[in-house]
Design a protein around this motif. Structure first.
Motif, PDB file in Angstrom:
ATOM      1  N   LEU A  95      72.393 -68.968 -92.413  1.00 50.42           N
ATOM      2  CA  LEU A  95      73.388 -67.962 -92.796  1.00 50.42           C
ATOM      3  C   LEU A  95      74.666 -68.577 -93.347  1.00 50.42           C
ATOM      4  CD1 LEU A  95      73.017 -65.602 -89.704  1.00 50.42           C
ATOM      5  CD2 LEU A  95      71.924 -65.390 -91.947  1.00 50.42           C
ATOM      6  N   ARG A  96      74.718 -69.874 -93.448  1.00 52.82           N
ATOM      7  CA  ARG A  96      75.938 -70.604 -93.830  1.00 52.82           C
ATOM      8  C   ARG A  96      76.520 -70.149 -95.156  1.00 52.82           C
ATOM      9  NH1 ARG A  96      80.233 -72.536 -93.311  1.00 52.82           N
ATOM     10  NH2 ARG A  96      80.868 -74.494 -94.177  1.00 52.82           N
ATOM     11  N   ASN A  97      75.700 -70.120 -96.178  1.00 51.42           N
ATOM     12  CA  ASN A  97      76.192 -69.707 -97.501  1.00 51.42           C
ATOM     13  C   ASN A  97      76.502 -68.216 -97.481  1.00 51.42           C
ATOM     14  OD1 ASN A  97      75.897 -72.284 -98.482  1.00 51.42           O
ATOM     15  ND2 ASN A  97      73.825 -71.913 -99.240  1.00 51.42           N
ATOM     16  N   GLY A  98      77.718 -67.883 -97.841  1.00 48.86           N
ATOM     17  CA  GLY A  98      78.121 -66.482 -97.890  1.00 48.86           C
ATOM     18  C   GLY A  98      78.455 -65.870 -96.546  1.00 48.86           C
ATOM     19  N   CYS A  99      78.594 -66.666 -95.528  1.00 45.18           N
ATOM     20  CA  CYS A  99      78.920 -66.141 -94.196  1.00 45.18           C
ATOM     21  C   CYS A  99      80.343 -65.571 -94.214  1.00 45.18           C
ATOM     22  CB  CYS A  99      78.814 -67.241 -93.141  1.00 45.18           C
ATOM     23  SG  CYS A  99      79.230 -66.654 -91.476  1.00 45.18           S
TER      24      CYS A  99
END
Length: 141
Positions: A95-99
């Protein structure tokens, strides 16, 4: 805290600090060694030996000591690893990208560190003295 309370009154033994703060002596000795290596405390050998702060409590921020002893702090594990590619618990966070939560955690982190960095040991000593002055003794039997 004990060294700040007793600043200017000589040295304090590790045993008396451990007793006053209810911590195991071995644990405290490790912390004192780190503080000594960083130049925050001085150790004195001999009959009147012990430890003392190497600077005035007003000039020593809680945040400095926390970072020295514990390393970088983070409000959540995910934010702690944000600078390391987003690995959480040794694995990559999907979930890191765009969290959308990371900016909130950063603000919380920054606020927490600001409190620590703006709190001196002198301020804590003064707060403790004021709190003790408000204590009401109860002599009821």
């Amino acid at each position: 805290m004990e060294l700040a309370k007793r600043h200017g009154a000589g040295t304090v033994t590790a045993a008396s600090i451990a007793e006053a703060q209810c911590v195991p002596i071995r644990f405290l000795e490790n912390i004192l060694a780190q503080l000594r290596q960083a130049g925050i405390v001085e150790s004195v050998r001999g009959k009147e030996g012990g430890y003392r702060l190497s600077r005035v409590p007003r000039d020593l921020a809680v945040g400095e000591v926390i970072r020295l002893i514990q390393g970088p702090l983070a409000t959540v594990d995910c934010y702690a690893t944000a600078g390391s590619g987003g690995a959480v618990g040794g694995r990559e966070c999907s979930l890191r990208n765009g969290c959308v939560l990371l900016p909130m955690w950063k603000r919380a982190q920054d606020a927490m560190m600001a409190v620590y960095d703006q709190t001196s040991f002198e301020g804590l000593v003064e707060q403790e003295r004021a709190a003790r002055g408000r204590e009401v003794l109860d002599y009821a039997i």
